[in-house]
Design a protein around this motif. Structure first.
Motif, mmCIF file in Angstrom:
data_model
loop_
_atom_site.group_PDB
_atom_site.id
_atom_site.type_symbol
_atom_site.label_atom_id
_atom_site.label_comp_id
_atom_site.label_asym_id
_atom_site.label_seq_id
_atom_site.Cartn_x
_atom_site.Cartn_y
_atom_site.Cartn_z
ATOM 1 N N LYS A 96 0.837 -1.196 0.000
ATOM 2 C CA LYS A 96 0.000 0.000 0.000
ATOM 3 C C LYS A 96 0.877 1.254 0.000
ATOM 4 C CE LYS A 96 -4.345 1.582 1.840
ATOM 5 N NZ LYS A 96 -5.344 1.429 2.881
ATOM 6 N N TYR A 135 0.766 4.516 -2.571
ATOM 7 C CA TYR A 135 0.791 5.936 -2.208
ATOM 8 C C TYR A 135 2.029 6.650 -2.735
ATOM 9 C CZ TYR A 135 -3.376 5.475 0.619
ATOM 10 O OH TYR A 135 -4.667 5.279 1.034
ATOM 11 N N ALA A 146 -1.535 9.982 -4.848
ATOM 12 C CA ALA A 146 -1.758 10.653 -3.562
ATOM 13 C C ALA A 146 -2.885 10.002 -2.762
ATOM 14 C CB ALA A 146 -2.074 12.132 -3.790
ATOM 15 N N ASP A 147 -3.920 9.545 -3.462
ATOM 16 C CA ASP A 147 -5.066 8.954 -2.782
ATOM 17 C C ASP A 147 -5.914 8.195 -3.804
ATOM 18 O OD1 ASP A 147 -6.394 10.992 -4.188
ATOM 19 O OD2 ASP A 147 -6.618 12.258 -2.411
ATOM 20 N N LYS A 148 -7.039 7.675 -3.346
ATOM 21 C CA LYS A 148 -7.934 6.888 -4.196
ATOM 22 C C LYS A 148 -8.454 7.729 -5.371
ATOM 23 C CE LYS A 148 -12.088 4.027 -3.637
ATOM 24 N NZ LYS A 148 -13.071 3.577 -2.620
#
Length: 192
Positions: free
Chosen positions: A43, A47, A51-53
């Motif tokens: 994970k 990242y 930066a994010d989902k």
């Protein structure tokens, strides 16, 4: 929102896994843990790239739009007649819009997840060749409509709606032919 290292093996694996997860489960229900596991990365590595989902989803949508543009361009290459090229491009666009990943992620979810401003940025880039074709016909005096950008958007909306209907159709080939006939009649209404 862009991929930091999307050209790496890990970046490509993440995009592929995310596309599968978002298509199968939708944005809300797709898990970043599952994406990382499917891509065989940690994970933390996910990242490192995104930066994010939402950033990951953005990259997937951009990739789908680039694929759509390449598919449409490949379909019209070599067609010398401008009107035939425009119509072949519309048919190719309809076919792409009917693909499950494109339909779910680009048409249904991207406006809500990314917001309309970001979605329009991605969509404008993807529809640029379609817009250029319409603008060229307008500039040559072959289309009787001043706002090529508006006409491009309206025609794209017709194609998207047809794709939604095709997804549920009992006779998709017959409905595709009918949808294209209707869309072509709209296009021809603007022809001088």
């Amino acid at each position: 929102f862009l991929v930091v290292e999307g050209n790496t093996a890990d970046g490509r694996a993440l995009l592929k896994a995310a596309r599968q997860a978002f298509t199968a489960r939708g944005y809300q229900n797709a898990s970043l843990d599952a994406v990382a596991q499917k891509a065989r990365v940690t994970k933390g590595a996910l990242y490192h790239h995104f930066a994010d989902k939402r950033a990951l989803f953005d990259a997937v949508v951009e990739g789908l739009q680039q694929e759509m543009t390449r598919a449409v361009d490949a379909e019209v290459v070599g067609e010398r007649d401008r009107w035939a090229r425009l119509k072949r491009g519309i048919a190719a666009f309809l076919d792409v819009c009917g693909e499950p990943a494109y339909r779910r992620l680009v048409i249904h979810e991207a406006p809500a997840v990314l917001g309309m401003t970001r979605f329009r940025e991605i969509d404008d880039a993807a529809l640029s060749s379609f817009h250029r074709a319409i603008a060229a016909l307008r500039d040559r005096g072959e289309i009787d409509f001043a706002n090529a950008a508006l006409l491009t958007r309206l025609l794209a909306a017709l194609v998207w709606e047809a794709a939604m209907l095709l997804a549920e159709a009992k006779e998709p080939q017959r409905l595709r032919e009918q949808a294209l006939a209707a869309i072509y009649r709209v296009v021809d209404a603007f022809r001088k």
